[in-house]
Design a protein around this motif. Structure first.
Motif, mmCIF file in Angstrom:
data_model
loop_
_atom_site.group_PDB
_atom_site.id
_atom_site.type_symbol
_atom_site.label_atom_id
_atom_site.label_comp_id
_atom_site.label_asym_id
_atom_site.label_seq_id
_atom_site.Cartn_x
_atom_site.Cartn_y
_atom_site.Cartn_z
ATOM 1 N N SER A 168 0.790 -1.355 0.096
ATOM 2 C CA SER A 168 0.076 -0.049 0.053
ATOM 3 C C SER A 168 0.939 1.236 0.083
ATOM 4 C CB SER A 168 -0.979 0.104 1.125
ATOM 5 O OG SER A 168 -1.756 -1.104 1.062
ATOM 6 N N ARG A 169 1.885 1.134 0.965
ATOM 7 C CA ARG A 169 2.843 2.416 0.899
ATOM 8 C C ARG A 169 3.546 2.696 -0.509
ATOM 9 N NH1 ARG A 169 4.444 0.339 6.181
ATOM 10 N NH2 ARG A 169 6.350 -0.340 5.232
ATOM 11 N N ILE A 170 3.907 1.611 -1.265
ATOM 12 C CA ILE A 170 4.516 1.746 -2.351
ATOM 13 C C ILE A 170 3.657 2.064 -3.304
ATOM 14 C CG2 ILE A 170 5.637 0.574 -4.332
ATOM 15 C CD1 ILE A 170 6.700 -1.444 -2.185
ATOM 16 N N GLN A 171 2.467 1.550 -3.404
ATOM 17 C CA GLN A 171 1.367 1.975 -4.480
ATOM 18 C C GLN A 171 0.940 3.637 -4.125
ATOM 19 O OE1 GLN A 171 0.480 0.201 -6.931
ATOM 20 N NE2 GLN A 171 -1.043 1.523 -7.756
ATOM 21 N N TYR A 172 0.889 4.128 -2.824
ATOM 22 C CA TYR A 172 0.429 5.231 -2.615
ATOM 23 C C TYR A 172 1.582 6.443 -3.120
ATOM 24 C CZ TYR A 172 -1.056 9.419 0.023
ATOM 25 O OH TYR A 172 -1.680 10.568 0.150
ATOM 26 N N GLY A 173 2.836 5.720 -3.138
ATOM 27 C CA GLY A 173 3.974 6.937 -3.215
ATOM 28 C C GLY A 173 4.160 6.899 -4.948
ATOM 29 N N SER A 174 3.578 6.090 -5.664
ATOM 30 C CA SER A 174 3.682 6.010 -6.908
ATOM 31 C C SER A 174 2.641 7.007 -7.684
ATOM 32 C CB SER A 174 3.546 4.602 -7.560
ATOM 33 O OG SER A 174 1.825 4.402 -7.518
ATOM 34 N N GLY A 175 1.699 7.279 -7.063
ATOM 35 C CA GLY A 175 0.705 8.159 -7.606
ATOM 36 C C GLY A 175 -0.382 7.460 -8.241
ATOM 37 N N LYS A 176 -0.159 6.225 -8.538
ATOM 38 C CA LYS A 176 -1.106 5.299 -9.337
ATOM 39 C C LYS A 176 -2.273 4.831 -8.437
ATOM 40 C CE LYS A 176 2.361 4.753 -12.799
ATOM 41 N NZ LYS A 176 3.179 3.678 -13.562
ATOM 42 N N GLU A 177 -3.392 4.508 -9.049
ATOM 43 C CA GLU A 177 -4.460 3.885 -8.551
ATOM 44 C C GLU A 177 -4.243 2.261 -8.764
ATOM 45 O OE1 GLU A 177 -8.005 5.008 -10.381
ATOM 46 O OE2 GLU A 177 -8.268 7.138 -9.190
ATOM 47 N N PHE A 178 -4.542 1.605 -7.849
ATOM 48 C CA PHE A 178 -4.567 -0.063 -7.955
ATOM 49 C C PHE A 178 -5.621 -0.410 -9.290
ATOM 50 C CE2 PHE A 178 -3.232 -0.055 -3.515
ATOM 51 C CZ PHE A 178 -2.353 -1.237 -3.667
ATOM 52 N N GLY A 179 -6.648 0.321 -9.385
ATOM 53 C CA GLY A 179 -7.508 0.096 -10.735
ATOM 54 C C GLY A 179 -8.068 -1.524 -10.661
ATOM 55 N N ARG A 180 -7.900 -1.998 -11.713
ATOM 56 C CA ARG A 180 -8.554 -3.596 -11.783
ATOM 57 C C ARG A 180 -7.303 -4.359 -11.293
ATOM 58 N NH1 ARG A 180 -9.895 -7.064 -16.804
ATOM 59 N NH2 ARG A 180 -11.677 -8.311 -16.020
ATOM 60 N N ILE A 181 -7.481 -5.218 -10.435
ATOM 61 C CA ILE A 181 -6.599 -5.985 -9.684
ATOM 62 C C ILE A 181 -6.765 -7.274 -9.954
ATOM 63 C CG2 ILE A 181 -7.581 -6.097 -7.461
ATOM 64 C CD1 ILE A 181 -4.816 -5.498 -6.328
ATOM 65 N N LEU A 182 -5.547 -8.090 -10.196
ATOM 66 C CA LEU A 182 -5.469 -9.560 -10.482
ATOM 67 C C LEU A 182 -4.800 -10.230 -9.166
ATOM 68 C CD1 LEU A 182 -5.961 -12.106 -12.071
ATOM 69 C CD2 LEU A 182 -3.626 -11.696 -13.224
ATOM 70 N N ASP A 183 -5.392 -10.817 -8.515
ATOM 71 C CA ASP A 183 -4.881 -11.705 -7.370
ATOM 72 C C ASP A 183 -4.759 -13.268 -8.000
ATOM 73 O OD1 ASP A 183 -3.831 -13.006 -5.084
ATOM 74 O OD2 ASP A 183 -6.056 -12.789 -3.903
ATOM 75 N N ALA A 184 -3.276 -13.248 -8.440
ATOM 76 C CA ALA A 184 -2.951 -14.355 -9.418
ATOM 77 C C ALA A 184 -2.817 -15.581 -8.647
ATOM 78 C CB ALA A 184 -1.568 -13.989 -10.261
ATOM 79 N N GLY A 185 -2.633 -15.869 -7.568
ATOM 80 C CA GLY A 185 -2.731 -17.063 -6.867
ATOM 81 C C GLY A 185 -3.381 -16.823 -5.415
ATOM 82 N N THR A 186 -4.517 -16.669 -5.590
ATOM 83 C CA THR A 186 -5.285 -16.125 -4.436
ATOM 84 C C THR A 186 -5.430 -17.109 -3.122
ATOM 85 O OG1 THR A 186 -7.535 -15.052 -3.702
ATOM 86 C CG2 THR A 186 -7.734 -16.882 -4.876
ATOM 87 N N GLY A 187 -5.371 -16.311 -1.744
ATOM 88 C CA GLY A 187 -5.713 -17.277 -0.611
ATOM 89 C C GLY A 187 -6.500 -16.385 0.203
ATOM 90 N N ILE A 188 -6.710 -16.773 1.389
ATOM 91 C CA ILE A 188 -7.600 -16.038 2.284
ATOM 92 C C ILE A 188 -6.986 -14.741 2.651
ATOM 93 C CG2 ILE A 188 -8.760 -15.805 4.288
ATOM 94 C CD1 ILE A 188 -10.117 -17.448 2.552
ATOM 95 N N GLN A 189 -5.716 -14.540 2.984
ATOM 96 C CA GLN A 189 -5.041 -13.276 3.243
ATOM 97 C C GLN A 189 -4.740 -12.324 2.264
ATOM 98 O OE1 GLN A 189 -4.368 -12.688 6.477
ATOM 99 N NE2 GLN A 189 -5.416 -14.906 7.072
ATOM 100 N N SER A 190 -4.418 -12.791 1.223
ATOM 101 C CA SER A 190 -4.325 -11.892 -0.241
ATOM 102 C C SER A 190 -5.733 -11.453 -0.667
ATOM 103 C CB SER A 190 -3.835 -12.746 -1.167
ATOM 104 O OG SER A 190 -4.297 -13.906 -1.788
ATOM 105 N N PHE A 191 -6.813 -12.168 -0.150
ATOM 106 C CA PHE A 191 -8.065 -11.789 -0.894
ATOM 107 C C PHE A 191 -8.700 -10.750 -0.084
ATOM 108 C CE2 PHE A 191 -12.505 -12.307 -1.508
ATOM 109 C CZ PHE A 191 -12.750 -11.988 -2.558
ATOM 110 N N ARG A 192 -8.371 -10.965 1.305
ATOM 111 C CA ARG A 192 -9.047 -9.729 2.243
ATOM 112 C C ARG A 192 -8.331 -8.577 1.924
ATOM 113 N NH1 ARG A 192 -8.648 -13.749 7.688
ATOM 114 N NH2 ARG A 192 -10.647 -14.758 7.093
#
Length: 281
Positions: free
Chosen positions: A6-30
């Protein structure tokens, strides 16, 4: 680790937009769910996502994540799919069967891709596909988009301190998985991951490490994972002997963690690597 993303993304000034959780699990999905919920609430700027796709190769995990999507009220904001990244990939298997297969998410593009401990699990579903994972994912990343990798530095063969018990438990756990006829989970080093990302045409823009600490409960999860395989061993005698070894490791790990500062053994680290696909010239 997700806070780092989240910190890296915020610093980039870009939105997450459409996101792909490429190997999903409970923690990453949350984590993805929090980004979707922020987007629906119309807040947090770069830390919001507009939609998601979550992929797993496990039927059990598919059911767990679908239940989580319903519980978090984001089921209709995206999709949860079962699939194998190697399917239809001619660079993995070039034969007539592959020619007839449609590649997973063919033609779909994303602003952000999350690969949360993905490569470590690949060997169970597509042996020897590890070096092809990131080139495969890049096919779905928009130019200027980010791919975030979360991984665990492999547990070493041995350690000079008390954490050596973790190394020995890992070896026995892997042996149990092999004896039941399956392939063990296998993580890859941070340096290996960086090379693979660069070879896939990505630029490393940030990276962080977080020390890993093992409490007794963490070690017990590995020991109990080994115990769960015993009924599938090729002989009862071998299963009995392995069970005794696991009992010994449980006792020793309890003593080692009890003697450690704070009841925790430090060994290795988790890592987060942020990579960007350069804009087309």
């Amino acid at each position: 680790l997700f806070n780092i993303i989240s910190r890296i993304q915020y610093g980039s000034g870009k939105e997450f937009g459409r996101i792909l959780d490429a190997g999903t699990g409970i923690q990453s999905f949350r984590y993805v769910a929090t980004l979707i919920q922020q987007g629906k609430a119309g807040g947090f700027g770069e830390l919001a996502a507009s939609g998601y796709t979550a992929i797993t190769a496990s039927k059990d995990m598919l059911q767990d994540v679908v239940r989580e999507a319903l519980r978090l009220k984001i089921f209709r904001d995206g999709k949860v799919l079962i699939g194998d990244w190697a399917k239809g990939d001619k660079s993995y298997k070039n034969d007539d069967a592959v020619d007839s297969e449609e590649m997973l998410l063919q033609g779909e593009m994303y602003d952000t891709i999350l690969a949360d401990y993905l490569v470590g699990s690949v060997d169970s579903f597509a042996p020897y596909y590890q070096t092809l994972v990131y080139p495969r994912l890049v096919q779905h990343l928009k130019p200027g988009g980010h791919l975030y990798v979360v991984g665990l530095e492999p547990i070493p063969e041995s350690d000079e301190g008390g954490a050596d018990i973790v190394c020995r438990v890992r070896k026995v756990q892997d042996a149990c998985v092999l004896l039941m006829g399956q392939r063990p989970y296998r993580e890859y080093p941070m340096t290996w991951t960086e090379r693979q990302l660069e070879q896939a045409g990505l630029k490393i823009i940030d990276k962080h490490t977080v020390p890993h600490y093992y409490e007794h409960n963490d070690i017990m999860r590995r020991i109990n994972s080994g115990r769960a395989t015993l009924s599938k061993f090729p002989s009862e005698e071998l299963a009995k002997e392995m069970g005794l070894l696991l009992d010994d490791l449980e006792h020793e790990s309890k003593e080692m963690t009890k003697a450690a500062e704070g009841g925790k053994l430090r060994l290795g680290f988790h890592y987060v690597i942020a990579a960007e696909l350069p804009m087309e010239e």
